[in-house]
Structure formats: structure tokens, C-alpha cells
Write an enzyme that holds these catalytic residues in place. Structure first.
Site, short mmCIF file in Angstrom:
data_model
loop_
_atom_site.label_atom_id
_atom_site.label_comp_id
_atom_site.label_asym_id
_atom_site.label_seq_id
_atom_site.Cartn_x
_atom_site.Cartn_y
_atom_site.Cartn_z
N GLU A 59 10.23 -4.60 1.09
CA GLU A 59 9.79 -5.58 2.10
C GLU A 59 9.46 -6.91 1.44
OE1 GLU A 59 6.76 -4.08 4.74
OE2 GLU A 59 7.57 -2.04 4.72
N GLU A 109 2.55 3.59 4.04
CA GLU A 109 1.19 3.13 3.75
C GLU A 109 0.14 4.25 3.85
OE1 GLU A 109 0.53 -0.30 6.22
OE2 GLU A 109 2.33 -1.31 5.48
#
Length: 446
Positions: A258, A153
């Protein structure tokens, strides 16, 4: 992403007494995925790797990701003192079950230990702390990790660098440093950038695309890009496949890392049917891109999902319910991963009918159908007249007769038949005595 830890005694009892998936007799998802050239993985919680939870995790998934156990606050809660217990347990379980491991994650802006975030560091000190951490963790599991999420991220929603502890102090250079340290510590592992809200073509994925191009141009060892795919029911991005493909065309692998698909509760039958279609859609996008390495669901059971804690009133995001029973989403994954049916070559079948008959004469029609799944290019029909009948005139085919043997071939305008397509030709003939139907054979091709 942060994941929920389940510790309730009632839930633990349910896990320990659940026998496993109702569809245990079916081919495991991991085997279906492997046969299609990809992996299917799941994030897991180390403390739950026992009983029914462990049975499903070991049987159904070819790759495991520690949900929290490899994050910095877990492995080094006190500076210089490491606790590898949880991470070791996941890796050992995976190795015992013939599974890959996705290491998650080496450098992230969240779930950092308090001693790190509360300290006062120069940029040089911070860079050293980061690379030392990468070296320690990647080095501990050298040769045992398939993919590392090296940097997790790194981007803001507009595609620019996130102003995190790392970005604010070190700028974009911290990403290259982390990757180079990871390559030195674990040379065989695939090294990934991983982020959320990059699944569709848009500002953030454009920023990731530009970042990957810059890193590759600098010789940074980026092997892959992970797309988290925390999705909302009915909102699988239409551009997902195209987005995966454009990254793959940069020369890196891609992976869905994910995946979960949340819905507003309660989860009705209609919502679960839509979720099944959504899971299938994501799997199809991966299968359509040659460099898509695989798909990881972020927890396989609703009892281990982070969604309810972060999105109140939403949940039911995984392929298994809280009792470890497969939901329609499981079937959507299995059906999509099932061996692809090879195309059937164009094959023609024929039917024969006398449409009109009078003394000494008759009219017949022959209908051809392409019963294959690929187009038919040209056809020939042959038959033997059983009672001396003679063809006198024909249309929609070239028809010739030698003694009792008759051959009919296509014309230019009706040679090609699409899958399930049909055409017909007819002829007039003569007969004496009786006019029984012949046995016809059809041969594809010119």
C-alpha cells in the site's frame, strides 16, 4: 486502509478528458517490473475505471487491488445479501488487461457492516460468521485472485494482538481459522498477513515476525507478509530491506502492498525530487530481496488518494498528479525498474608518452586504465618497435624484447586494478634516425 472515494462531477470530467501519461511512449511500468521478476500494482476505485483513469490503470500496472470493493461492508451490507458489483468490476477489468488481482481484504477490524458490529454474538457464532464470510468471498473468486490479504492489521503498535472485534472475542486463533478457510476456498491463491507500521525493524514488526513464526509452526498456510508502507517524505526506513529479508528467511514471500509517500502541501519541486528518491529507495529494497513479490502503490493518482482526508494539510502522495500526469516519483520508479546494466569485465586501455629524449636515447611512460566496471586482475602490454628502438631498462613492469616485439607484464604490487583504476610503468630505450611512438595493446589477466 480506508480509501477516499471521489465522486465530484468536475473531477469526473477531468478524468474522462485526460489523455493519459505524458510518458506513454516509454516502456510501461508493468513491463519494466515484470522484466525484473516483480509486479508493480495499484489500488483502484471501481467506479473510476473509465476514460483516462482506466487507460493509465490498464497500461501501467500489472496488478490491481480493489481499494474498498472487497471489504466486508461493501460485499455484504445486509446479512445474507451480497453485492459483488464493485469487486466484479475490478476483477473483470484486470482480467481484460492481463493483470493480477490482490484481494483486499477478507478479515479486518474496520469497515465491517453494521449488522455485524451491532450484533450480540457468542465467540462460536462470531467465528462461524467470519469463516463463512471468508469461504463465500474467496470461493466466489476462486482461481482469479493472485494474493489475498486474508487478515489485515491484526496487531497493535506494540506488536501485541489488536483488541479488535476478532481479537477480543477469539484471541489469536481467529487468524489461523481465517487462513485455513481461505486455503480451502481458494487453494491456488497466495495468502498474506498485511499490516502498517511494520516497514522498519521495531516493536510492531518484531511482533509480526513472532506471529508469523508461531503460525508457521502450527502449519497455518501463511504464504506471504504484506508491508503497507504509508510513508512520510524523507523517512523511508533505513532497515526496510533488512526487515523484508528477515521475513523472507522464514520461508514466506514479502510484498509492499500500500505504498504512498505523503508530504506537507504545497508540493514544491524540492519535495517532489525527494519523493522521487524515496519511491526509488522502496523499489530498490524490494528488488534486493529475492522473495519480494512486488510493490503496490495505494492509488496511482493524487485525485484518488486517501491522504488529504486523514492527514489535513498533507497529500501529493502518489506517482501521478490530479490530472493523471506523471510526477518525478513515476520517473523514480521507472528508473529503478529499468534493466540492470550488466557489469563490464575489466578492460585495460593504454597510453604512451615519451617523457624525455636525447641523442640516441629516450625515456617513455605507459599508463594503463581499467575501463570496465569490475576489477582487473593482471595485465600484459605488447607493442612492436616501429623504428628499431631497443629497451635498455624498465621499472614497475617486467619488460622483455625479442627483435622488434616487446612485452610488458605486471608486477605483484600493481597487478590488480579496481574499476576506473590506473597504474603506469616506464622504460629507457635507444633509437637511431627517428623515434616514432608504437601502437600498444593491453590484455587483461595473468
Amino acid at each position: 486502509m480506508l480509501r477516499r472515494l471521489i465522486t465530484g462531477a468536475a473531477l469526473l470530467a477531468a478524468v474522462l478528458t485526460t489523455a493519459g501519461p505524458a510518458s506513454a511512449a516509454d516502456t510501461p511500468l508493468r513491463d519494466l517490473a515484470e522484466a525484473r521478476g516483480v509486479y508493480l500494482g495499484s489500488a483502484v476505485t471501481a467506479g473510476r475505471l473509465t476514460g483516462g483513469y482506466a487507460d493509465v490503470a490498464g497500461a501501467q500496472f500489472g496488478s490491481l487491488t480493489p481499494g474498498n470493493e472487497m471489504k466486508w461492508d461493501s460485499v455484504e451490507p445486509t446479512r445474507g445479501t451480497h453485492d459483488w458489483t464493485g469487486a466484479d468490476r475490478v476483477v473483470a477489468f484486470a482480467e481484460a488487461h492481463g493483470q493480477r488481482v490482490r484481494g483486499h481484504t477478507l478479515v479486518w477490524h474496520s469497515q465491517l457492516p453494521g449488522w455485524l458490529t451491532g450484533g450480540s454474538w457468542t465467540a462460536a457464532q462470531l467465528r462461524t460468521l467470519m469463516t463463512d464470510h471468508v469461504t463465500a468471498e474467496a470461493g466466489r473468486y476462486k482461481g482469479r485472485i493472485d494474493h489475498w490479504d486474508v487478515v489485515n492489521e491484526p496487531l497493535a503498535e506494540d506488536g501485541t494482538l489488536r483488541p479488535s472485534l476478532w481479537g477480543a472475542a477469539l484471541g489469536e486463533s481467529y487468524i489461523a481459522d481465517a487462513f485455513r478457510a481461505a486455503r480451502a476456498a481458494d487453494p491456488a491463491a497466495k495468502l498474506y498477513l498485511n499490516d502498517y507500521s511494520t516497514d522498519a525493524v521495531g516493536a510492531k514488526s518484531d511482533g509480526m515476525y513472532a506471529l508469523v513464526k508461531r503460525l508457521l509452526a502450527q502449519g497455518v498456510p501463511v504464504d506471504g507478509v504484506g508491508f503497507q508502507a504509508h510513508l512520510v517524505l524523507g523517512q523511508v526506513p533505513a532497515s526496510l530491506e533488512a526487515n523484508l529479508r528477515r521475513f523472507a528467511e522464514l520461508g514466506v514471500d514479502v510484498a509492499i502492498t500500500e505504498l504512498d509517500i505523503r508530504t506537507t502541501l504545497p508540493a514544491t519541486a524540492a519535495k517532489l525530487a525527494q519523493q522521487k528518491a524515496d519511491y526509488a529507495s522502496v523499489l530498490r529494497a524490494c528488488l534486493a530481496v529475492t522473495r519480494c513479490a512486488g510493490v503496490t502503490v495505494w492509488g496511482f493518482t493524487d485525485s484518488d488518494s486517501w491522504i488529504p482526508d486523514f492527514f489535513p494539510g498533507q497529500g501529493a502522495a502518489t506517482p501521478y498528479d490530479e490530472n493523471l500526469q506523471p510526477k518525478p516519483a513515476y520517473a523514480g520508479i521507472a528508473e529503478t525498474l529499468a534493466p540492470a546494466t550488466p557489469p563490464t569485465p575489466g578492460v585495460c586501455s593504454v597510453t604512451y608518452a615519451v617523457t624525455s629524449q636525447w641523442t640516441g636515447g629516450f625515456t617513455a611512460q605507459v599508463t594503463l586504465r581499467n575501463t570496465g566496471t569490475t576489477p582487473l586482475n593482471g595485465w600484459t602490454v605488447r607493442w612492436t618497435q616501429p623504428a628499431g628502438q631497443r629497451v635498455t631498462q624498465a621499472w614497475n613492469a617486467t619488460v622483455t624484447q625479442t627483435a622488434a616485439e616487446v612485452t610488458a607484464t605486471h608486477l605483484a604490487y600493481n597487478a590488480a586494478l579496481p574499476a576506473a583504476g590506473s597504474t603506469a610503468f616506464g622504460f629507457n630505450g635507444t633509437w637511431t634516425g627517428t623515434n616514432p611512438p608504437p601502437d600498444l595493446t593491453c590484455t587483461p589477466g595473468t
